[in-house]
Design a protein around this motif. Structure first.
Motif, short mmCIF file in Angstrom:
data_model
loop_
_atom_site.label_atom_id
_atom_site.label_comp_id
_atom_site.label_asym_id
_atom_site.label_seq_id
_atom_site.Cartn_x
_atom_site.Cartn_y
_atom_site.Cartn_z
N GLU A 1 -2.47 -41.43 33.03
CA GLU A 1 -1.57 -42.06 34.01
C GLU A 1 -1.49 -41.24 35.28
O GLU A 1 -1.47 -41.80 36.38
CB GLU A 1 -0.18 -42.21 33.38
CG GLU A 1 -0.15 -43.34 32.37
CD GLU A 1 1.24 -43.57 31.80
OE1 GLU A 1 1.36 -44.39 30.90
OE2 GLU A 1 2.20 -42.92 32.28
N LEU A 2 -1.47 -39.91 35.10
CA LEU A 2 -1.40 -39.04 36.27
C LEU A 2 -2.66 -39.21 37.12
O LEU A 2 -2.59 -39.35 38.35
CB LEU A 2 -1.25 -37.59 35.81
CG LEU A 2 -1.13 -36.53 36.91
CD1 LEU A 2 0.05 -36.82 37.81
CD2 LEU A 2 -0.99 -35.15 36.28
N GLN B 1 0.55 -29.23 39.70
CA GLN B 1 1.96 -29.05 40.03
C GLN B 1 2.82 -30.14 39.40
O GLN B 1 3.97 -29.91 39.07
CB GLN B 1 2.14 -28.99 41.55
CG GLN B 1 1.75 -27.61 42.07
CD GLN B 1 1.40 -27.60 43.53
OE1 GLN B 1 1.36 -28.64 44.18
NE2 GLN B 1 1.14 -26.42 44.06
N CYS B 2 2.21 -31.33 39.26
CA CYS B 2 2.95 -32.39 38.57
C CYS B 2 3.19 -31.98 37.12
O CYS B 2 4.27 -32.20 36.57
CB CYS B 2 2.17 -33.69 38.59
SG CYS B 2 2.09 -34.43 40.22
N ASN C 1 18.55 -33.77 30.68
CA ASN C 1 19.15 -35.04 30.30
C ASN C 1 18.25 -35.81 29.34
O ASN C 1 17.16 -35.35 28.99
CB ASN C 1 19.46 -35.87 31.56
CG ASN C 1 18.19 -36.07 32.38
OD1 ASN C 1 17.11 -36.23 31.82
ND2 ASN C 1 18.32 -36.04 33.69
N ALA D 1 -2.59 -30.73 42.95
CA ALA D 1 -1.42 -31.61 42.90
C ALA D 1 -1.12 -32.00 41.47
O ALA D 1 0.04 -31.97 41.03
CB ALA D 1 -1.68 -32.86 43.74
N LEU E 1 10.67 -37.88 28.50
CA LEU E 1 9.42 -37.65 29.20
C LEU E 1 8.67 -36.46 28.62
O LEU E 1 7.46 -36.47 28.45
CB LEU E 1 9.68 -37.42 30.69
CG LEU E 1 10.12 -38.66 31.47
CD1 LEU E 1 10.65 -38.27 32.84
CD2 LEU E 1 8.98 -39.64 31.60
N ALA F 1 5.98 -29.71 36.80
CA ALA F 1 7.26 -30.38 36.89
C ALA F 1 7.68 -30.92 35.53
O ALA F 1 8.85 -31.09 35.24
CB ALA F 1 7.18 -31.53 37.89
N ARG F 2 6.70 -31.14 34.67
CA ARG F 2 6.96 -31.69 33.36
C ARG F 2 7.64 -30.70 32.43
O ARG F 2 8.32 -31.06 31.49
CB ARG F 2 5.61 -32.04 32.75
CG ARG F 2 5.49 -33.41 32.24
CD ARG F 2 4.15 -33.54 31.61
NE ARG F 2 3.22 -34.21 32.47
CZ ARG F 2 1.90 -34.10 32.36
NH1 ARG F 2 1.38 -33.29 31.47
NH2 ARG F 2 1.11 -34.78 33.15
N GLU G 1 -2.59 -42.49 38.91
CA GLU G 1 -1.62 -42.52 40.01
C GLU G 1 -2.21 -41.87 41.25
O GLU G 1 -2.14 -42.42 42.36
CB GLU G 1 -0.34 -41.81 39.59
CG GLU G 1 0.77 -41.95 40.62
CD GLU G 1 2.05 -41.27 40.18
OE1 GLU G 1 2.04 -40.50 39.21
OE2 GLU G 1 3.08 -41.54 40.82
N ARG H 1 16.63 -38.62 29.74
CA ARG H 1 15.38 -39.13 30.31
C ARG H 1 14.32 -38.02 30.34
O ARG H 1 13.17 -38.24 29.98
CB ARG H 1 15.68 -39.60 31.74
CG ARG H 1 14.64 -40.53 32.32
CD ARG H 1 14.99 -40.82 33.75
NE ARG H 1 16.32 -41.41 33.88
CZ ARG H 1 16.53 -42.72 33.90
NH1 ARG H 1 15.54 -43.55 33.81
NH2 ARG H 1 17.74 -43.18 34.00
N ASP H 2 14.80 -36.85 30.73
CA ASP H 2 13.92 -35.69 30.81
C ASP H 2 13.31 -35.41 29.44
O ASP H 2 12.11 -35.23 29.29
CB ASP H 2 14.77 -34.50 31.28
CG ASP H 2 13.94 -33.25 31.42
OD1 ASP H 2 12.78 -33.37 31.86
OD2 ASP H 2 14.45 -32.17 31.10
#
Lengths: 887, 111
Positions: free
Chosen positions: A22-23, A65-66, A2, A62, A8, A69-70, A26, A4-5
């Protein structure tokens, strides 16, 4: 995906640092907040932080893995992990890899560039998809009947499928003001239908092309303008002489416009002036075959249009020879030069295959190199695996490294492909006999975005070829042992390496076998005797009959010329087929045997050294009176009169109606029965011609229309050729070719030499790559097995034993490759001989040439032994004490 | 050798739980995991290593939206909010879950 995807992802690619920060923020916040929670519950800060960390687990994992996801892993790995970091430390390795792959990719890209020009490159005209050529379908076993001018006019008048249709006659090579120019004759609406405007001046218009009143104008292509007129900006309005008529240059077309061919002609002129540009067509313009190309009306499908045309054709319209067969007309797309079809692929696939072999061998070499590197990187990879990096991720990283290198190679390959094409063209132009080189204008085909896309895809494919196995092997580790610093020696990498060498040897063997087959073919061809005297004869083509008398007189009068003969068809023309039969007494009436005949003047036999064995040659009076006499070759005499003397017999000749299409104005036999006056030696003719030479000769004189001249000269034939050419062009500025027989003899072997050089260059490259591969692998193995070899020597192995061990190991693998290569070549040859081209190939080369096979295999064996001997010698020199002391 | 995170929550339900916690207000990652733990009376412990990848995945799918805000600690934190698409997805997944839970309950009771 979509919006938004996408946003990003784009952000992750273009602002990677910010996204990374940012990652980190967070995840850090989470740990901080958790710490606060524990502090609030009464823990001290250090304990609280430790507990928060422990609960969180591996923050790096972690984060990883984030990132996954990107979905921007590739760019991520390339940029963040700095794919070239490891290679920056070893630039030589990186250069070797890039160089090897770039050469392979460059060669394949060069072939693709040619393929692209033929098949994909869209004709640079308005809406090329709507362009179709109207063609008659050939009846079985006969040549396609072409349309003529009356057909074209009828088609325009009586059908309404095209919004515009033009006719053209291509490949009009003529001598204009002493220089050979390639022209295209087109109807006046040609440029209008194609939708192209002139860059300078104007293009042709229908008003230029009125029948019997065509204007003497021509339009230059950009190439013709720059090649022949040095891009003269004031060219418009200049006059040139074409076939004795003054033509005005009215315009120059833009550079990108190449007509509908691979390369543009030098000029376009109105089709109605056919008789002037080619005097040979004068007076019979209506019978000359022309090409009809039309633009379909908008919205009309090809099928519908074809149906409309079929109706038109079946009405018997279209002047001569329109048969009523359904499906007798087709529409061929003219979007590109040729339409991709099975036949086109049959031509290009073998070429792609042969050039692709170099890429394949290169990939095998690089894979070997990377396998060795993966072993030396075991420590690094082991550590990364044990701190929690997934194997998947490391494989991805290794593959990314390979891909970055492959893409760098693709960039170099782009330049290499251009270089290869340009060098090839200039070598061809330089090695072609001069009289041909001055008439041809070959340019290296252009490059476009398709070549770039092809290179990227090829780079990705080769990444898989050379990078996947090392990446999988390199990450299959025994973690504990690796951490202890032991290098795991799995048996699998060795198997992988051996397989790679087998592939390389197979491919080199295949290429070298091809090269030696071509070489032996060329050698055979150069020693083959066509049966004609080649050394000091010059051929003079007479194209324009009005000038014949003057041309013959000028040739005969040339001081360097000692003798002149005439022949039809010319040396390069196919002798016409006839059925020959003994005639006269009823019992002599034998079976009809297919033969071919030439018209020749009495001097022909003497001039070309064709000995008269029995009887006599023609006399001058027989030549000028078209007497019904004939001469036959030895073998023809034996076939027709097996047990009799041929001289004095009567020969009956009957035209073969089916074998060929006959030109309307060609000389015809004066009668059907001939008295044989002489028997001459057999003539083999040129091998490349691919048809049998004449076995029957009938008399003609140089005055006879359509005949070509052959002149015996003294002095250097090439110099005589040039002076003759100069003298004759002053008589007929539009004359045909003047060639030395020596050149034709050379052309016999030229194509074979081209084949030989191409395969020998490829085979040489393959061999160099293979040898370096064998050398690298063996050196590496010797280094790895130093300790073991040291032990063997300590236990009493002699240096001969050790050398044999190392050599034996490589030769077994090489042997398998050789057998596979030879078998593959044999199988391919067998397949080739089952295709329709078998007869032609068989006439040129012997694809089962055993000495050629043996020589190339021997060549590889020697090269591989040389490559192996250095590491073997080093192994034999290993000092057992030093190796044992190492640990 | 690859270390797959051990799912401490029934596979596939983490997305649902995250969406549900965000139904009424925006929260940052820590608050989401705390909330799930609290409400479930410490039965459900979110593996933090899988929470963030899940959040990023949901963000890419367009079900949640991220923005930076000031947290209760006075520090910058990344807050997640349910999008309209996320609300629809929550409804779908909640329905699915209830159907599944009811089915399992029936099997446990009657089989």
């Amino acid at each position: 995906m979509n919006f938004r995807d996408l946003r990003l992802r784009v952000r992750a690619v273009f602002a990677p640092r910010r996204v990374e920060r940012e990652l980190d923020d967070e995840l850090a916040f989470h740990i901080e907040r958790e710490t606060r929670k524990h502090v609030a519950a009464g823990l001290n800060l250090t304990d609280a932080r430790a507990r928060a960390r422990a609960r969180f687990g591996s923050a790096a994992l972690a984060a990883d893995q984030c990132r996954d996801a990107r979905g921007t892993a590739f760019v991520d790995t390339a940029v963040r992990d700095d794919a070239l970091r490891t290679f920056r430390r070893t630039p030589l390795v990186a250069l070797t890899i890039v160089g090897t792959i770039a050469v392979g990719l460059g060669l394949v890209a060069a072939v693709f560039t040619i393929f692209n020009t033929f098949v994909f490159s869209v004709n640079p005209v308005r809406d090329p998809d709507a362009l179709f050529a109207v063609e008659r379908v050939a009846a079985p076993n006969s040549e396609r009947v072409r349309f003529t001018w009356p057909d074209y006019e009828a088609l325009r008048r009586e059908t309404d499928v095209f919004s515009g249709a033009f006719a053209r006659l291509v490949d009009i090579d003529s001598r204009i003001e002493g220089r050979v120019m390639g022209g295209e004759l087109v109807t006046g609406n040609y440029f209008d239908v194609l939708g192209v405007n002139a860059a300078l001046g104007r293009s042709l218009t229908p008003a230029d092309d009125v029948r019997h009143a065509g204007r003497q104008v021509l339009v230059l292509s950009h190439r013709g303008w720059s090649r022949l007129f040095a891009s003269d900006p004031d060219i418009v309005g200049r006059e040139v002489t074409v076939g004795g008529f003054r033509y005005v240059i009215v315009g120059v077309m833009p550079e990108r416009f190449r007509g509908l061919g691979l390369a543009p002609p030098d000029y376009w002129a109105p089709l109605s002036l056919m008789g002037q540009v080619r005097p040979i067509h004068a007076g019979r313009e209506d019978t000359i075959g022309i090409e009809i190309i039309g633009r379909l009306k908008p919205g009309l499908s090809r099928t519908t249009a074809l149906a409309g045309l079929a109706v038109w054709a079946s009405r018997g319209a279209g002047g001569i020879s329109a048969d009523g067969r359904p499906g007798s007309i087709t529409l061929e797309p003219r979007r590109t030069f040729v339409t991709l079809s099975a036949e086109v692929m049959l031509v290009f696939l073998p070429i792609f295959f042969v050039f692709g072999l170099i890429l394949l061998i290169g990939c095998a070499n690089v894979a070997n190199l990377l396998l060795a590197r993966a072993l030396s990187r075991q420590r690094e990879i082991g550590i990364r695996l044990s701190v929690g990096a997934s194997r998947h991720r490391i494989i991805r990283q290794l593959l990314t490294e390979s891909l970055v290198l492959a893409l760098a190679s693709a960039v170099c390959a782009f330049a290499i492909a251009r270089l290869v094409l340009q060098v090839t063209v200039s070598v061809v132009l330089r090695t072609l006999p001069p009289e041909l080189a001055e008439n041809v204008s070959i340019t290296a085909p252009g490059t476009d975005w398709r070549v770039a896309v092809f290179l990227v895809i090829a780079a990705i494919a080769s990444t898989v070829l050379f990078g996947l196995v090392p990446a999988l092997q390199g990450t299959r580790l025994d973690l504990i042992r690796t951490m202890r610093g032991e290098v795991t020696s799995d048996s699998r990498p060795r198997r992988a390496r051996n397989a790679l060498i087998v592939v390389q040897v197979t491919a080199s063997a295949l290429l070298l076998i091809c090269a030696s087959i071509f070489l032996r073919g060329a050698l055979r061809a150069s020693t083959a005797d066509p049966g004609w005297r080649l050394a000091d004869n010059v051929i003079v083509e007479i194209n324009n009959e009005p000038f014949r008398q003057a041309m013959v007189a000028a040739t005969t009068a040339d001081p360097a010329v000692t003798m002149v003969a005439a022949m039809w068809p010319g040396v390069l023309g196919q002798p016409r087929a006839v059925f020959a039969q003994a005639s006269g007494s009823p019992q002599a009436e034998g079976h009809r045997s297919p033969e071919a005949y030439r018209f020749v003047s009495p001097e022909y036999f003497n001039l070309l050294d064709i000995r008269v064995l029995r009887g006599r040659a023609f006399t001058q009076s027989e030549a000028s009176s078209n007497a019904a006499v004939a001469m036959v070759s030895e073998s023809t005499a034996r076939t027709i009169w097996p047990n009799q003397e041929a001289v004095g017999q009567v020969l009956r000749l009957e035209a073969d109606q089916h074998s060929e299409t006959r030109r309307q104005d060609e000389p015809t036999l004066p009668s059907s029965t001939f008295t044989v006056v002489g028997v001459v030696r057999n003539v083999a003719g040129f091998r490349m011609a691919g048809y049998p030479e004449a076995g029957v000769y009938v008399p003609a004189s140089p005055a006879r229309a359509e005949t070509d001249l052959i002149a015996r000269v003294h002095g250097d034939p090439e110099i005589v050729r040039r002076t003759l050419l100069e003298r004759l062009t002053s008589i007929d500025p539009n004359m045909g070719l003047v060639l030395t027989m020596r050149t034709l003899g050379r052309m016999e072997t030229y194509l074979l030499q081209v084949g030989f050089w191409v395969t020998v260059v490829l085979g040489g490259l393959a061999l160099i790559l293979t040898v370096s591969g064998v050398f690298g692998v063996l050196s590496y193995l010797v280094e790895r097995r130093t300790k073991e070899i040291g032990v063997r020597i300590a236990l009493g192995a002699t240096s001969a034993n050790v050398t044999a061990l190392v050599l034996g190991q490589s030769l077994r693998v090489v042997g398998i490759g050789l057998i596979a290569g030879a078998a593959l070549a044999w199988i391919l040859a067998t397949v080739l001989m089952t295709t329709s081209a078998a007869a032609q190939i068989g006439g040129i080369v012997n694809v089962f040439d055993l000495p050629a096979y043996a020589a190339s295999l021997l060549c590889i064996v020697i090269a591989c032994i040389l490559a192996a001997s250095l590491p073997a010698a080093r192994a034999a020199r290993i000092d057992p004490i030093a190796t044992l002391r190492q640990d | 050798m690859a270390r797959q995170p051990v799912p401490d929550i029934l596979a596939g339900t983490l997305d649902l739980l995250i969406l549900r916690t965000l139904q009424h207000e925006r929260r940052h990652g820590w608050a989401i995991s705390e909330r799930i733990q609290q409400i479930s009376l410490d039965v459900l412990q979110v593996n933090q290593g899988s929470l963030y990848p899940a959040l990023h995945r949901l963000e890419h799918q367009g079900w949640i939206d991220a923005e930076w805000g000031i947290s209760e600690l006075g520090r910058r934190a990344k807050y997640y909010r349910l999008t309209t698409a996320g609300r629809r997805q929550l409804a779908v997944e909640a329905g699915e879950w209830e159907r599944m839970a009811a089915a399992i309950a029936r099997v446990m009771k009657m089989a």
